[in-house]
Design an enzyme around this catalytic site. Sequence first.
Site, short mmCIF file in Angstrom:
data_model
loop_
_atom_site.label_atom_id
_atom_site.label_comp_id
_atom_site.label_asym_id
_atom_site.label_seq_id
_atom_site.Cartn_x
_atom_site.Cartn_y
_atom_site.Cartn_z
N SER A 251 -29.63 -29.59 -25.14
CA SER A 251 -30.78 -29.43 -26.04
C SER A 251 -31.67 -28.24 -25.68
O SER A 251 -32.52 -27.85 -26.49
CB SER A 251 -31.63 -30.71 -26.04
N GLU B 179 0.80 -1.22 0.00
CA GLU B 179 0.00 0.00 0.00
C GLU B 179 0.84 1.28 0.00
O GLU B 179 0.45 2.28 -0.60
CB GLU B 179 -0.95 0.02 1.21
#
Length: 706
Positions: free
Chosen positions: A385, A114
Amino acid sequence: MNKPTAKPHKPGSKNKRRRTRFALLREQLLPRSRALTRLARRLGIAAALILALTAGFLLYLRIQSLPASSISQTSQIYDLHGSLIDTFHTGQNRKSVALADISPHLIEATVAIEDRRFYQHLGFDVKGMTRAALVNLEHMSTKQGASTLTQQLARNLYLTHERTWQRKLKEAVYTIQLEMNYSKDEILGLYLNQIYYGHGAYGIEAASQMYFGKHASRLSLAESAMLAGIPKGPKYYSPYMDMKNAKDRQKTILQAMVEGGRISQAEADEAFREVLAFKPLAADGSGGFAPYFRDYVRQIAVDVLGIDEARLSEGGVHIYTTLDPDAQKAAEQAVKEGMPPGSEQQAALVSIDPRTGYVKAMVGGRNYKTNQYNRALAGTRQPGSSFKPILYLTALENGMTPVTPFRSAPTVFTYDGGRKTYQPHNYNNKYTGGFINMREAIASSDNIYAVNTVMSVGADKVIEMARKLGIDSPMRPVPSLALGTFPVSPLEMASAFGTLAAGGVHVKPVAILRIEDSKGEVLYQAQPEAQRVVDAAHAYVLTSMMESVFETGGTGNRVAAMIKRPIAGKTGTTSSDAWLVGYTPELATAVWVGYDKGRALTKAEEHRAAPIFARYTEQALAAVPPKMFPIPEGVVGVYINPASGKLASLRCSGSRLEMFVRGTEPTEICGAAETDVSPGTSDGGSSADEAAKRSWLDHLKRWWNH
């Protein structure tokens, strides 16, 4: 000849001339020197004033008290009726600890990723800001930020996350005050106790307890590197949400620690290989009603609508959604009843109102408490399908009709200029051996008919149709496309079938209707995005054929007795996935069942999607009277002989009412001259009203028989 005599030399004349030149030069330079002196004096005065003002400003800041920390407000999410569904957190799960009670690994990992120069700068990392500015300028976008830990702390403690110059100026002032009033260790301790680590955990102690069930002082290097990466984006880097992203971030942090000289490469490699033991996410940490839908709403708000995630978590935002609580309860109950206890098989359900695009219900898995992965949004499953209606809609638009015949028999197809072959098989290798039509192919899910169809109309056109219906997942134009071999998400399938239910009008799925801030000001208002993408007549003819799926001989017939209203849909089964996607005029729903790891399904497991669909549809629409699908202009119904596909007559046994787009109905009469008239028709075809009455009577007979 007399030589000229030289002029006598006068002593001192040369020095006199030199002094004269110096005098002239001095006279020329003196004004400039005086000007420079005045400029230097003025600059000195200005510098002194600036220093005095700066000192005064800093002294002013030194004696000024920092403002009270901003108090977070719970953000709330509401259902379609305006009732509260849940909050994004039920208060801040936080327990402050001293810096000495936090693992040094976590401290070093946080500083390394950071703010690596935290202990060197005075609140602002000028070097880091310059580097970030150069990177952003190179890419012409905000690729890097340069906020220090002190700046982040100032923002989280005292400010909102709005992006304005006023907020940035205040942030700078508070950053200076923090650096003047607190030591570096005190600032770091405040930061680690303030920052958000996801899932309602604020501060490192709460995060350590939630993720690993231990105090922050006992975190290992591997655990510390994992947790230090989460605050950058809890939704992206939480191991509960996306383990790959979390591990990638952990590796980045470990490497940053190596580069900073905090650990060796060998230690980093060993920590990365360590298998971490995460606690199951507690129900009160991220549970509530419709948790998968809640996460979906949050994702849309942040990623699509650009609402700041911190503001969403703490800013008292009110989000009004499309969720129907009764439908959601029905969905959760249907999934629960449809899956046997103890089984690892998963399920997903998503349901949309086709008229508005409203997402009415969403279930992303069987147990959110143990697994937050939302399978309703996962485009990783082959639809099988259940994809075929998209193929047949394309076929109808390209000249085929419900009575177009193809032979149902083992077939080898060639494509790509004859260089490749494809040999599909029917489920359980069942073939009629003769010709079947489109309605029969849809009802029985005949694969040979489907591949014949895609070879006839072109796979490119089928993909184009899928895009129009709302399916964005990648697909390739190959024959196997007809059998649903390219993965899609349940949300995409529900949206596509919703277009059919709406008579060819595609309405983009909507989950958020409105977002308001804590003051009631509207931040976002949904705007309908409806577009006709398919002719209504073609959509209805396909719908009529898809009703056969739930009739005798259809693959959905086993649950027909559970459904007491007109219904159209399609089943889909692969080795590891089972689907039922269907719709009424009011609701389009996709149900998927399978295993997260793609394990093969047993016969019993294949049949679990259909009962979930049927149970949910009936319960969700319990208060809605059954309605027929409206027949649009351009549709005609004629009685045909199913065996021949020609108009029915007394000379051929068997007749059935079939729906056609006007102009595509058959004109030849079965077993007779063209001058004969088929029974029950007028001028070769019945009216749409007559067809509607007969269709309604057919439904009544089916319900009565059941």
